[in-house]
Design a protein around this motif. Structure first.
Motif, short mmCIF file in Angstrom:
data_model
loop_
_atom_site.label_atom_id
_atom_site.label_comp_id
_atom_site.label_asym_id
_atom_site.label_seq_id
_atom_site.Cartn_x
_atom_site.Cartn_y
_atom_site.Cartn_z
N SER A 1 7.28 -8.23 10.31
CA SER A 1 5.97 -8.36 9.66
C SER A 1 4.98 -8.77 10.75
CB SER A 1 6.03 -9.40 8.55
OG SER A 1 4.82 -9.43 7.82
N TYR A 2 3.96 -7.92 10.99
CA TYR A 2 3.14 -8.10 12.18
C TYR A 2 1.73 -7.56 11.96
CZ TYR A 2 4.78 -3.27 12.63
OH TYR A 2 5.10 -1.96 12.39
N ASP A 3 0.86 -7.83 12.93
CA ASP A 3 -0.53 -7.40 12.89
C ASP A 3 -1.23 -7.95 11.65
OD1 ASP A 3 -2.82 -6.18 13.83
OD2 ASP A 3 -2.37 -4.23 12.93
N HIS A 4 -1.00 -9.24 11.36
CA HIS A 4 -1.68 -9.86 10.23
C HIS A 4 -3.18 -9.97 10.51
CE1 HIS A 4 2.42 -10.98 9.16
NE2 HIS A 4 1.96 -11.31 7.97
N GLN A 5 -3.97 -9.62 9.51
CA GLN A 5 -5.42 -9.68 9.64
C GLN A 5 -5.99 -10.45 8.47
OE1 GLN A 5 -7.37 -5.96 10.62
NE2 GLN A 5 -5.41 -5.04 11.17
N ASN A 6 -6.92 -11.34 8.80
CA ASN A 6 -7.56 -12.11 7.74
C ASN A 6 -8.81 -11.40 7.24
OD1 ASN A 6 -9.51 -12.51 9.70
ND2 ASN A 6 -8.83 -14.58 10.20
N ASP A 7 -9.60 -12.07 6.44
CA ASP A 7 -10.74 -11.41 5.82
C ASP A 7 -11.79 -10.97 6.83
OD1 ASP A 7 -11.37 -14.01 6.43
OD2 ASP A 7 -12.54 -14.38 4.63
N ILE A 8 -11.92 -11.71 7.94
CA ILE A 8 -12.92 -11.32 8.94
C ILE A 8 -12.55 -9.98 9.56
CG2 ILE A 8 -13.93 -11.95 11.16
CD1 ILE A 8 -13.60 -14.86 10.37
N THR B 1 -3.70 -9.07 5.31
CA THR B 1 -3.04 -7.77 5.32
C THR B 1 -2.20 -7.67 6.59
OG1 THR B 1 -4.71 -6.63 4.01
CG2 THR B 1 -3.44 -5.28 5.53
N ALA B 2 -1.04 -7.03 6.50
CA ALA B 2 -0.16 -6.89 7.67
C ALA B 2 0.59 -5.58 7.60
CB ALA B 2 0.82 -8.06 7.74
N LYS B 3 1.15 -5.20 8.73
CA LYS B 3 2.06 -4.05 8.80
C LYS B 3 3.50 -4.57 8.69
CE LYS B 3 -1.13 -1.56 11.81
NZ LYS B 3 -1.37 -1.03 13.17
N PHE B 4 4.40 -3.72 8.23
CA PHE B 4 5.79 -4.14 8.16
C PHE B 4 6.70 -2.98 8.52
CE2 PHE B 4 5.02 -2.47 3.90
CZ PHE B 4 6.16 -1.74 3.64
N THR B 5 7.89 -3.34 9.00
CA THR B 5 8.98 -2.39 9.20
C THR B 5 10.24 -3.04 8.63
OG1 THR B 5 8.00 -1.54 11.25
CG2 THR B 5 10.35 -1.13 10.91
N HIS B 6 10.87 -2.33 7.69
CA HIS B 6 12.10 -2.83 7.06
C HIS B 6 13.27 -1.91 7.40
CE1 HIS B 6 9.53 -4.74 3.62
NE2 HIS B 6 9.58 -5.50 4.68
N VAL B 7 14.43 -2.48 7.59
CA VAL B 7 15.66 -1.71 7.67
C VAL B 7 16.49 -2.05 6.44
CG1 VAL B 7 17.78 -1.29 8.94
CG2 VAL B 7 15.65 -1.67 10.18
N ASP C 1 0.87 -1.17 0.00
CA ASP C 1 0.00 0.00 0.00
C ASP C 1 0.92 1.23 0.00
OD1 ASP C 1 -1.67 2.13 0.51
OD2 ASP C 1 -2.62 1.26 2.27
N THR C 2 1.11 1.81 -1.17
CA THR C 2 2.09 2.90 -1.29
C THR C 2 1.72 4.12 -0.46
OG1 THR C 2 0.99 3.67 -3.30
CG2 THR C 2 2.85 2.16 -3.57
N ASN C 3 0.41 4.33 -0.25
CA ASN C 3 -0.01 5.49 0.55
C ASN C 3 0.39 5.35 2.02
OD1 ASN C 3 -1.25 6.87 -1.58
ND2 ASN C 3 -3.13 5.69 -1.33
N SER C 4 0.65 4.12 2.46
CA SER C 4 0.98 3.89 3.87
C SER C 4 2.46 4.05 4.17
CB SER C 4 0.55 2.46 4.27
OG SER C 4 1.41 1.50 3.68
N LEU C 5 3.29 4.17 3.13
CA LEU C 5 4.74 4.11 3.33
C LEU C 5 5.27 5.35 4.07
CD1 LEU C 5 6.06 2.65 -0.03
CD2 LEU C 5 5.93 1.52 2.18
N GLY D 1 5.18 0.44 6.62
CA GLY D 1 4.00 0.50 5.78
C GLY D 1 3.07 -0.66 6.01
N ILE D 2 2.14 -0.82 5.07
CA ILE D 2 1.17 -1.91 5.09
C ILE D 2 1.29 -2.66 3.78
CG2 ILE D 2 -1.31 -2.46 5.09
CD1 ILE D 2 -1.72 0.08 6.77
N HIS D 3 1.30 -4.00 3.88
CA HIS D 3 1.29 -4.79 2.65
C HIS D 3 0.16 -5.81 2.67
CE1 HIS D 3 4.91 -7.21 4.55
NE2 HIS D 3 3.83 -7.25 5.30
N HIS D 4 -0.29 -6.14 1.46
CA HIS D 4 -1.41 -7.06 1.27
C HIS D 4 -0.90 -8.32 0.56
CE1 HIS D 4 -3.98 -3.63 2.28
NE2 HIS D 4 -3.32 -2.96 1.36
N PHE D 5 -1.48 -9.45 0.92
CA PHE D 5 -1.09 -10.72 0.31
C PHE D 5 -2.28 -11.35 -0.41
CE2 PHE D 5 1.78 -9.91 3.79
CZ PHE D 5 3.02 -10.14 3.21
#
Length: 486
Positions: free
Chosen positions: A158-165, A137-143, A97-101, A119-123
């Protein structure tokens, strides 16, 4: 990797600000890191170009995943081959999600050597001849670190993974906010005496995403904070629940009305002063008694302000000082204040909107009011509510006095010390609650002493009935019963 950088990564993972300057989204560094992210994951993850992947990973890679655990470079490479790249006809892919970066540059002696990217990425699941199907969908932090001019991925969270519910729930809530012209919603949930969930949805101002620590104006939810401050003073022997207030303060408007001699903290905390809600709402624009004190209930902000002034004159300390001493500092309520002081972070303020979705001009206050205008976050007020549910370190006698039915308002409706009391819930539950309402503000806090469950709701708009009905009917403890009572 220095201890300082690792510390920053940990803070970023918890969404706590680190002392790094964020790169502008139009800057060369931001664009460069966006390109690095796009190429790295498109080639290495989506297309399974493992040679490229290997060339862009640091030798000491550390990958932290909230569901599959820790991986070093070898295990990360093995898992990518085994779970991502083993089936040419069906595989997971990743999109950012480029807007989240967000990008935070890392310097050493003024020289750029790396950057932190959040940011936030979607799988999605990609199958041959089929549309991609979203999976999580999850949040990520990269170095990212610079190695001889090449950007290499060094640390991954890579954390806060959320499923469709979970995501569908978020989408539903944000849609109902949009449908009712309310930008933001904050929810805090307490279960068995513990603050277990903090959720913030929507935007601060119809544009900027409301962060976890968004600051809300909560209107009359100020009153329970003031009331507990008063009870703490009583518990410490600095004030008596039934002592007359006239030796400390007499409002000039009622100095010739001897009924002021009847006013006590208890009469005020139970809204039995006889005062109007606010003098400015009366034709005379003066304070006066509409009936004798302690003869019936009438909600009054003026009463709480009267008690504030009496206490401040008696103890020689301001409300801010007393609340900080007895509540804010002990509970770690670092984002709570009575007015717009110099430490107020205006960039996190949930601005207020009317029922048509038009912004209401922000009115800033520069002095404390015992009855209104508190500025706080879901987490801070959640800490306060958790403290109250667990009896707030009050003596048993005073705690019982707080939750006792001091004044009857209706058949199953009473008022205690600073809280309304609703009875006749299922399982013999009863509830203490308070609400807040100002233009562009609607708030609620409720707690159940028997189960020690509770929750709070913050909204920064006016058209709120549909939102309350959705939340109370479908999500919150005994919420359907509460909705039907109101």
């Amino acid at each position: 990797m220095t201890k300082q950088i690792l510390s920053c990564i940990a803070f970023l993972a918890l969404s706590i600000n680190c002392a790094l300057a964020q790169a502008d989204k139009k800057s060369d560094l931001f664009i460069e890191l966006l390109n690095q992210d796009n190429v790295f994951f498109e080639r290495g993850f989506n297309q399974c170009d493992l040679d490229y992947l290997g060339s862009r990973i640091a030798e000491d890679l550390k990958f932290y995943h909230d569901q599959s655990g820790f991986q070093d470079k070898n295990s990360f490479f093995e898992n990518t081959q085994k779970y991502i790249c083993s089936d040419s006809e069906k595989k997971p892919i990743r999109k950012v999600d480029t807007n989240s970066l967000q990008v935070f540059p890392l310097y050493n002696n003024g020289k750029l050597y790396g950057a932190i990217q959040k940011g936030i990425h979607h799988f999605y699941l990609r199958e041959l001849d089929k549309d991609d199907v979203w999976t999580s969908t999850a949040k990520f932090t990269h170095v990212w670190l610079l190695d001889n001019g090449l950007w290499k991925l060094s640390e991954v969270l890579s954390y806060d993974h959320q499923n469709d519910i979970a995501v569908n729930e978020k989408q539903r809530i944000e849609q109902i906010l949009k449908d009712n012209n309310v930008p933001a919603l904050g929810i805090g949930i307490i279960e068995s005496g513990k603050l277990t969930k903090i959720e913030v949805y929507g935007t601060l101002d119809l544009q900027r995403t409301a962060p976890y620590n968004a600051i809300f104006k909560v209107a009359s939810l100020t009153k329970p904070v003031f009331a507990l401050t008063v009870l703490k003073l009583i518990d410490k022997g600095l004030l008596d629940l039934n002592e007359p207030l006239h030796p400390y303060w007499i409002d000039p408007d009622i100095k010739n009305d001897k009924r002021h001699q009847k006013l006590t903290p208890k009469i005020i905390l139970t809204h039995q002063t006889g005062f109007p809600n606010w003098r400015y709402m009366t034709e005379a624009n003066k304070l006066f008694f509409e009936f004798d004190p302690q003869t019936k209930y009438q909600y009054s902000g003026e009463g709480f302000e009267y008690l504030r002034k009496a206490i401040e004159y008696k103890l020689g300390k301001s409300l801010e000082e007393l609340a900080t001493e007895f509540l804010f500092e002990p509970l770690g309520m670092t984002d709570t204040r009575f007015w717009w002081d110099n430490e107020m972070d205006e960039t996190r303020y949930a601005q207020n909107f009317d029922e048509h979705g038009e912004k209401i001009e922000t009115e800033k206050y520069y002095e404390a009011n015992a009855a209104a205008n508190l500025l706080t976050t879901v987490e801070d007020y959640g800490k306060f509510l958790e403290y109250v549910i667990n009896e707030a370190d009050l003596s048993e006698k005073l705690y019982q006095e707080m939750i006792a039915r001091q004044v009857q308002l209706g058949e199953n409706d009473f008022f205690g010390l600073g809280w309304e009391i609703l009875t006749e819930f299922s399982d013999d539950e009863f509830a203490l609650l308070h609400t807040g309402k100002d233009p562009g503000v609607s708030t609620l806090a409720i707690w159940f002493p028997k189960s020690k469950n509770g929750y709070l709701i913050f909204l920064n708009g006016d058209k709120v009935n549909n939102i309350y009905e959705e939340l109370l009917s479908n999500r919150l403890y005994l919420g359907n019963e509460l909705w039907n009572k109101r």
